[in-house]
Design a protein around this motif. Structure first.
Motif, PDB file in Angstrom:
ATOM      1  N   GLY A 104       0.858  -1.171   0.000  1.00  0.00           N
ATOM      2  CA  GLY A 104       0.000   0.000   0.000  1.00  0.00           C
ATOM      3  C   GLY A 104       0.895   1.222   0.000  1.00  0.00           C
ATOM      4  N   VAL A 105       0.555   2.222  -0.788  1.00  0.00           N
ATOM      5  CA  VAL A 105       1.315   3.464  -0.851  1.00  0.00           C
ATOM      6  C   VAL A 105       0.341   4.642  -0.905  1.00  0.00           C
ATOM      7  N   TRP A 106       0.855   5.829  -0.627  1.00  0.00           N
ATOM      8  CA  TRP A 106       0.042   7.054  -0.689  1.00  0.00           C
ATOM      9  C   TRP A 106       0.900   8.186  -1.214  1.00  0.00           C
ATOM     10  N   ASP A 107       0.268   9.302  -1.555  1.00  0.00           N
ATOM     11  CA  ASP A 107       0.974  10.400  -2.214  1.00  0.00           C
ATOM     12  C   ASP A 107       1.572  11.434  -1.271  1.00  0.00           C
ATOM     13  N   GLY A 108       1.404  11.276   0.022  1.00  0.00           N
ATOM     14  CA  GLY A 108       1.995  12.203   0.978  1.00  0.00           C
ATOM     15  C   GLY A 108       1.140  13.407   1.306  1.00  0.00           C
ATOM     16  N   THR A 109      -0.040  13.498   0.742  1.00  0.00           N
ATOM     17  CA  THR A 109      -0.933  14.611   1.043  1.00  0.00           C
ATOM     18  C   THR A 109      -1.400  14.506   2.491  1.00  0.00           C
ATOM     19  N   LEU A 110      -1.300  15.599   3.227  1.00  0.00           N
ATOM     20  CA  LEU A 110      -1.632  15.560   4.653  1.00  0.00           C
ATOM     21  C   LEU A 110      -3.109  15.784   4.941  1.00  0.00           C
ATOM     22  N   ILE A 111      -3.851  16.308   3.968  1.00  0.00           N
ATOM     23  CA  ILE A 111      -5.290  16.515   4.154  1.00  0.00           C
ATOM     24  C   ILE A 111      -6.005  15.272   3.641  1.00  0.00           C
ATOM     25  N   GLU A 112      -6.709  14.574   4.528  1.00  0.00           N
ATOM     26  CA  GLU A 112      -7.293  13.267   4.220  1.00  0.00           C
ATOM     27  C   GLU A 112      -8.103  13.240   2.925  1.00  0.00           C
ATOM     28  N   ILE A 113      -8.942  14.209   2.717  1.00  0.00           N
ATOM     29  CA  ILE A 113      -9.829  14.179   1.554  1.00  0.00           C
ATOM     30  C   ILE A 113      -9.048  14.351   0.251  1.00  0.00           C
ATOM     31  N   GLY A 114      -7.813  14.880   0.329  1.00  0.00           N
ATOM     32  CA  GLY A 114      -7.020  15.095  -0.864  1.00  0.00           C
ATOM     33  C   GLY A 114      -6.018  14.002  -1.167  1.00  0.00           C
ATOM     34  N   VAL A 115      -6.062  12.912  -0.426  1.00  0.00           N
ATOM     35  CA  VAL A 115      -5.075  11.838  -0.567  1.00  0.00           C
ATOM     36  C   VAL A 115      -5.353  10.971  -1.783  1.00  0.00           C
ATOM     37  N   THR A 116      -4.281  10.626  -2.481  1.00  0.00           N
ATOM     38  CA  THR A 116      -4.312   9.597  -3.507  1.00  0.00           C
ATOM     39  C   THR A 116      -3.587   8.396  -2.916  1.00  0.00           C
ATOM     40  N   SER A 117      -4.191   7.229  -3.008  1.00  0.00           N
ATOM     41  CA  SER A 117      -3.532   6.036  -2.482  1.00  0.00           C
ATOM     42  C   SER A 117      -3.700   4.870  -3.446  1.00  0.00           C
ATOM     43  N   LEU A 118      -2.852   3.880  -3.245  1.00  0.00           N
ATOM     44  CA  LEU A 118      -2.846   2.708  -4.103  1.00  0.00           C
ATOM     45  C   LEU A 118      -2.598   1.490  -3.226  1.00  0.00           C
ATOM     46  N   SER A 119      -3.419   0.474  -3.386  1.00  0.00           N
ATOM     47  CA  SER A 119      -3.159  -0.802  -2.718  1.00  0.00           C
ATOM     48  C   SER A 119      -3.210  -1.902  -3.776  1.00  0.00           C
ATOM     49  N   VAL A 120      -2.276  -2.845  -3.640  1.00  0.00           N
ATOM     50  CA  VAL A 120      -2.134  -3.887  -4.637  1.00  0.00           C
ATOM     51  C   VAL A 120      -1.906  -5.217  -3.941  1.00  0.00           C
ATOM     52  N   SER A 121      -2.600  -6.250  -4.405  1.00  0.00           N
ATOM     53  CA  SER A 121      -2.379  -7.630  -3.974  1.00  0.00           C
ATOM     54  C   SER A 121      -2.241  -8.468  -5.234  1.00  0.00           C
ATOM     55  N   LEU A 122      -1.087  -9.101  -5.399  1.00  0.00           N
ATOM     56  CA  LEU A 122      -0.777  -9.784  -6.653  1.00  0.00           C
ATOM     57  C   LEU A 122      -0.245 -11.191  -6.415  1.00  0.00           C
ATOM     58  N   GLY A 123      -0.419 -12.058  -7.405  1.00  0.00           N
ATOM     59  CA  GLY A 123       0.255 -13.347  -7.436  1.00  0.00           C
ATOM     60  C   GLY A 123      -0.445 -14.504  -6.762  1.00  0.00           C
ATOM     61  N   SER A 124      -1.606 -14.294  -6.212  1.00  0.00           N
ATOM     62  CA  SER A 124      -2.284 -15.341  -5.465  1.00  0.00           C
ATOM     63  C   SER A 124      -3.005 -16.330  -6.377  1.00  0.00           C
ATOM     64  N   ASN A 125      -3.067 -17.579  -5.928  1.00  0.00           N
ATOM     65  CA  ASN A 125      -3.849 -18.569  -6.662  1.00  0.00           C
ATOM     66  C   ASN A 125      -5.228 -18.751  -6.045  1.00  0.00           C
ATOM     67  N   GLU A 126      -5.610 -17.870  -5.146  1.00  0.00           N
ATOM     68  CA  GLU A 126      -6.921 -17.900  -4.506  1.00  0.00           C
ATOM     69  C   GLU A 126      -8.016 -17.852  -5.574  1.00  0.00           C
ATOM     70  N   SER A 127      -9.013 -18.704  -5.420  1.00  0.00           N
ATOM     71  CA  SER A 127     -10.056 -18.747  -6.445  1.00  0.00           C
ATOM     72  C   SER A 127     -11.462 -18.575  -5.885  1.00  0.00           C
ATOM     73  N   GLU A 128     -11.553 -18.253  -4.596  1.00  0.00           N
ATOM     74  CA  GLU A 128     -12.892 -18.164  -4.035  1.00  0.00           C
ATOM     75  C   GLU A 128     -13.136 -16.914  -3.191  1.00  0.00           C
ATOM     76  N   TYR A 129     -12.229 -16.596  -2.261  1.00  0.00           N
ATOM     77  CA  TYR A 129     -12.538 -15.554  -1.281  1.00  0.00           C
ATOM     78  C   TYR A 129     -11.851 -14.220  -1.529  1.00  0.00           C
ATOM     79  N   TYR A 130     -10.548 -14.220  -1.678  1.00  0.00           N
ATOM     80  CA  TYR A 130      -9.806 -12.968  -1.766  1.00  0.00           C
ATOM     81  C   TYR A 130      -9.214 -12.799  -3.161  1.00  0.00           C
ATOM     82  N   THR A 131      -9.517 -11.687  -3.771  1.00  0.00           N
ATOM     83  CA  THR A 131      -9.047 -11.466  -5.139  1.00  0.00           C
ATOM     84  C   THR A 131      -7.645 -10.878  -5.154  1.00  0.00           C
ATOM     85  N   ASN A 132      -6.950 -11.096  -6.255  1.00  0.00           N
ATOM     86  CA  ASN A 132      -5.817 -10.257  -6.608  1.00  0.00           C
ATOM     87  C   ASN A 132      -6.459  -8.940  -7.004  1.00  0.00           C
TER      88      ASN A 132
END
Length: 162
Positions: A86-114
């Motif tokens: 998970g990463v964010w853009d450093g903006t200190l005002i919550e409503i102005g934040v850009t963030s990115l979360s990534v989950s990759l590489g899993s073979n899960e096929s039912e509950y949790y997605t990549n």
């Protein structure tokens, strides 16, 4: 189409190595930066406080991204859950934040997605989200489709693709 606040690409069962995940994530981050360097050009690791997190600027190079993804897994692991960051853009005002979360590489096929989820900032001066223009929305949507080849995409929690 409603204005994006969050956009997420989701897919099941795509086991990939740390190397594959690192290459794909790095490519995505570079293309995201090219799409809009003002919003996607500078990322910070998450931390215990904003002050601490601002000391950890994310470098867009293979070794740095690999290190971030490999905190819990080894080179040839196919994780049960995923390689994730998970990463964010450093903006200190919550409503102005850009963030990115990534989950990759899993073979899960039912509950949790990549997945790759981008949370976009609200621009108080325009009383609107960053990408309310149709051109910006389409460019981000196309980048998500091309980069991740997801089974579906959600916008603000609602499935829009396919």
């Amino acid at each position: 189409m409603e204005n994006f606040r969050t956009i997420g690409a989701h897919w099941y069962s795509r086991p990939e190595t740390l190397k594959q995940c690192t290459e794909k994530l790095l490519d995505f981050l570079i293309k995201l930066k090219e799409l809009n360097p003002d919003y996607f050009g500078n990322w910070f690791e998450l931390g215990y406080s904003k002050k601490e997190a601002l000391k950890c600027n994310v470098e867009l190079n293979y070794d740095y991204i690999k290190k971030m993804l490999s905190i819990k897994q080894k080179e040839n692991d196919f994780p049960k859950t995923s390689f994730s960051i998970g990463v964010w853009d450093g903006t200190l005002i919550e409503i102005g934040v850009t963030s990115l979360s990534v989950s990759l590489g899993s073979n899960e096929s039912e509950y949790y997605t990549n997945n790759c989820v981008v949370e976009l900032p609200f621009d108080a001066t325009k009383n609107d989200y960053y990408n309310s223009s149709k051109t910006n929305q389409e460019a981000l949507l196309n980048l998500m489709k091309k980069s991740w080849q997801p089974e579906w995409i959600s916008v603000n929690g609602n499935k829009i693709y396919p």
